[in-house]
Motif scaffolding. Structure first.
Motif, PDB file in Angstrom:
ATOM      1  N   SER A  19      29.768  49.960  43.677  1.00  0.00           N
ATOM      2  CA  SER A  19      29.734  49.919  42.215  1.00  0.00           C
ATOM      3  C   SER A  19      30.160  51.274  41.652  1.00  0.00           C
ATOM      4  N   PHE A  20      30.093  51.445  40.337  1.00  0.00           N
ATOM      5  CA  PHE A  20      30.781  52.540  39.667  1.00  0.00           C
ATOM      6  C   PHE A  20      30.656  53.958  40.235  1.00  0.00           C
ATOM      7  N   HIS A  34      32.424  53.945  43.728  1.00  0.00           N
ATOM      8  CA  HIS A  34      33.358  52.838  43.951  1.00  0.00           C
ATOM      9  C   HIS A  34      34.614  53.290  44.677  1.00  0.00           C
ATOM     10  N   SER A  78      31.843  49.732  35.901  1.00  0.00           N
ATOM     11  CA  SER A  78      32.654  49.224  37.012  1.00  0.00           C
ATOM     12  C   SER A  78      33.709  48.259  36.510  1.00  0.00           C
ATOM     13  N   GLY A 123      37.460  49.189  36.902  1.00  0.00           N
ATOM     14  CA  GLY A 123      38.191  48.248  37.754  1.00  0.00           C
ATOM     15  C   GLY A 123      39.442  47.741  37.074  1.00  0.00           C
ATOM     16  N   TYR A 146      40.788  47.047  43.112  1.00  0.00           N
ATOM     17  CA  TYR A 146      40.168  47.432  41.840  1.00  0.00           C
ATOM     18  C   TYR A 146      39.608  46.224  41.109  1.00  0.00           C
ATOM     19  N   VAL A 166      36.296  45.690  42.379  1.00  0.00           N
ATOM     20  CA  VAL A 166      35.302  46.573  41.765  1.00  0.00           C
ATOM     21  C   VAL A 166      34.827  45.967  40.449  1.00  0.00           C
ATOM     22  N   THR A 195      32.534  42.988  41.122  1.00  0.00           N
ATOM     23  CA  THR A 195      31.207  43.480  41.506  1.00  0.00           C
ATOM     24  C   THR A 195      30.432  43.883  40.263  1.00  0.00           C
ATOM     25  N   GLY A 196      31.157  44.500  39.313  1.00  0.00           N
ATOM     26  CA  GLY A 196      30.526  44.919  38.067  1.00  0.00           C
ATOM     27  C   GLY A 196      29.902  43.758  37.327  1.00  0.00           C
TER      28      GLY A 196
END
Lengths: 112, 510
Positions: free
Chosen positions: B232-233, B236, B293, B297, B313, B316, B319-320
């Motif tokens: 995560s952020f 990442h 994120s 992303g 990306y 990412v 996931t956010g």
């Protein structure tokens, strides 16, 4: 006495993190991770420490003032895992060196 | 009975198969393939059986060692490890196991020319055992061990094909994940120092009574390790690197491994923090990480030239979405608002969709690279004329990832937008914008690769096994998109319920 150990643990972790973050040589980064690993192992072992204690073997024992067994088991497992990770990282470092001809994270260029 | 031991067998069978595959490989390639599929399929059947039981209300708690917690050693500690298979953990294990099984099926024709053989499948089986173990484990130390199993085997898989610069990505991944695992072990040590226990349920029951600074510090350490795992952020940066350099098959499995990390993170947070005032703060912190994120992303995906990095990306960002939904659910849990639970349902749904959508995109990219024999997929264009099947599959993947109706991404994201909007409109709006931007990015990619003048080079026929695997994933994407209500009622409601109401978990695991 026990506080001193915890201070040492924190100091070792900080040294390890410093090496990982600010060193440019890949081997030094691996060493840094190893130092963090040792610090955590020291922390675990010191959690199970009792003053004047004996090894935790129950057959035919005289005193029940024993060091805790669980942290020692954890530490052994963690040492083995750290060894595996270190071996894997060092083999990667060898591969990277063959590929780029340098271990410096900034100087790496593909070999022509 | 064999079914009573299902949680242990779902971990044990792939683990045994991983080491036996070298001996089976001596017999022949066919025997090895059959062995790998048999091992993964057996474990998959056990996980499916556990899931069916868990969603209908029967959770299995399997004790390795002492059958009852009252059986203790002379030193006073119970000699047991508990594997917990409730609705949430089996769902995640099912996603991970299916990803490994489908990746293995997909890779048979892919690896023929790479001459990879036993080593690849050994690592894949090891990874599947680690992921199922990570989702089932009921105590902290086993969690550390399985986390390292996952790290080591996925590092092996990332570096496996020795493509340019894959070592660098692997080294980065390994450094970050081993630091994460050591931080987790440090946090576990703090819990052990305070309570003398390693069982998650027992510690959670004690934390609920007397929470103190040590507990929160330990939770923070463990949470940071797991955030690192899911990419995560603030941490990442390894994700796009690794997804770009690893083979598409491996990336598809790694997506599932990141999602297992998210599940373990929220399992611990819901267990430890649900009854403390800190749940709101930590929940919002994670929701903010999720929102950033999404933002990072999509904005970074916009400017990528490498296709796999772009999808990395996008992963990412996806996931956010999961973190945003589950974080909001955690933040609002103390007030017991209805949207808190709804957000968790949306988060669990999005977690499954994330694995399906990004997995499909990575597999299509791997298939494009396979049929065109190009190293850089970006050089391909006009492929739709030669291979319309791949174009349709990529289209399904891109519409699903950007949340277009009638596909699964829409079904889960609409729940997330609705529920997060009740808590914080801004985050919800960032999510909607991010989703729209993903559509723009992927349409650009689709046009570049599949449309335009017909592809000039030679292309190989698409192997049947690849088509089968991508077809299965596309089927589930369509199915979850067309029948979201049934899927939510059948699977995701029980899963969210199991995640939020931790009393049943604590009771079972003790």
């Amino acid at each position: 006495m026990i506080d001193l150990i915890f201070l040492a643990v924190i100091a070792l972790i900080v040294i390890g993190l410093y090496a990982v973050m600010f060193k440019r040589n890949l081997i030094k980064i691996v060493v840094g991770i190893n130092i963090i690993g040792s610090a955590v192992n020291l922390f675990l072992v010191s959690l199970g420490y009792r003053s004047e204690s004996i090894a935790p073997i129950f057959t035919g024992t005289e005193s029940l003032n024993m060091a805790l067994a669980t942290p020692q088991a954890l530490t052994l497992t963690s040492i083995v895992i750290n060894l595996a990770v270190t071996a894997l990282m060092l083999s990667l470092v060898i591969m990277i060196y063959r590929h780029y001809g340098s271990l410096d994270t900034l100087k790496r260029r593909l070999k022509e | 009975m064999i079914l009573e031991n299902a949680p242990a067998l779902a971990i044990g069978i792939p683990l045994f198969a991983a080491f036996a595959v070298f001996f089976i490989g001596k017999i022949g390639k066919r025997a090895m393939k059959a062995w790998v599929v048999a091992g993964l399929l057996a474990a998959e059947i056990f996980v499916i059986w556990l899931t069916m039981d868990a969603v209908s209300g029967i959770s299995h708690f399997y004790a390795v060692g002492a059958r009852f917690p009252s059986i203790i050693s002379p030193g006073g500690f119970p000699i047991r490890i508990v594997l917990a298979a409730d609705a949430a953990s089996t769902l995640v294990a099912l996603v991970a196991m299916s990803a490994c099984l489908l990746a293995a099926l997909f890779s048979f024709s892919f690896l023929k020319e790479k001459n990879a053989g036993e080593k690849f499948y050994s690592l894949l089986l090891l990874l599947s055992a680690g992921l199922v173990g990570l989702s089932f484990t009921g105590d902290f130390f086993t969690m550390f061990v399985f986390l390292e199993v996952v790290s080591i085997s996925s590092a092996g898989l990332i570096a496996f094909f020795r493509e340019e610069e894959s070592f660098e990505a692997t080294f980065k991944y390994l450094v970050l994940s081993s630091i994460g695992a050591l931080l987790l072990l440090f946090g576990v040590g703090m819990f052990y120092g305070k309570y003398g226990l390693l069982n998650i349920g027992a510690i959670a029951a004690l934390v609920a009574v007397e929470a103190s600074f040590i507990d929160f510090a330990a939770v923070a350490l463990i949470a940071s390790a797991l955030l690192l795992k899911c990419g995560s952020f603030p941490v990442h940066m390894w994700k796009p690197d690794v997804y770009q350099k690893a083979s598409g098959i491996v990336s598809a499995v790694l997506v599932a491994s990141g999602l297992v990390g998210i599940y373990v993170l929220f399992r611990i947070l819901f267990l430890m923090l649900a009854n403390t005032p800190l749940s709101a703060m930590i929940g919002w912190v994670i929701a903010i990480f999720g929102t950033i994120s999404i933002f990072i992303g999509v904005t970074m995906a916009l400017k990528q030239n490498s296709l796999k990095r772009l999808v990395g990306y996008a992963a990412v960002a996806e996931t956010g979405f999961v973190l945003l939904a589950l974080g909001t659910g955690l933040a609002a849990i103390t007030t017991r608002d209805i949207f808190s639970f709804k957000a968790v349902v949306g988060g669990m749904f999005q977690l499954v969709n994330d694995a399906l959508n990004i997995g499909l995109l990575f597999l299509v990219i791997a298939a494009v690279a396979f049929v065109t024999k190009k190293k850089k997929v970006g050089e391909v264009n006009g492929l739709a004329h030669k291979s319309p099947v791949l174009a349709v599959l990529f289209l399904i993947g891109l519409l699903a990832i950007s949340g277009m109706p009638p596909l699964n991404g829409f079904a889960s994201k609409i729940i997330i937008y609705e529920s997060v909007y009740m808590a914080s409109p801004v985050f919800s709006i960032v999510g909607i914008l991010g989703s729209i931007m993903l559509l723009a990015i992927f349409v650009k990619v689709f046009v570049a690769i599949f449309l335009g003048p017909p592809y000039k080079g030679k292309i190989e026929p698409l192997p049947k096994s690849m088509l089968l695997v991508m077809g299965i994933i596309a089927f589930f994407i369509l199915f979850l998109g067309l029948f979201p209500k049934q899927a939510i009622e059948f699977v995701f409601l029980p899963a969210a319920n199991a995640l939020v109401n931790s009393q049943a978990y604590i009771g079972g695991i003790l």
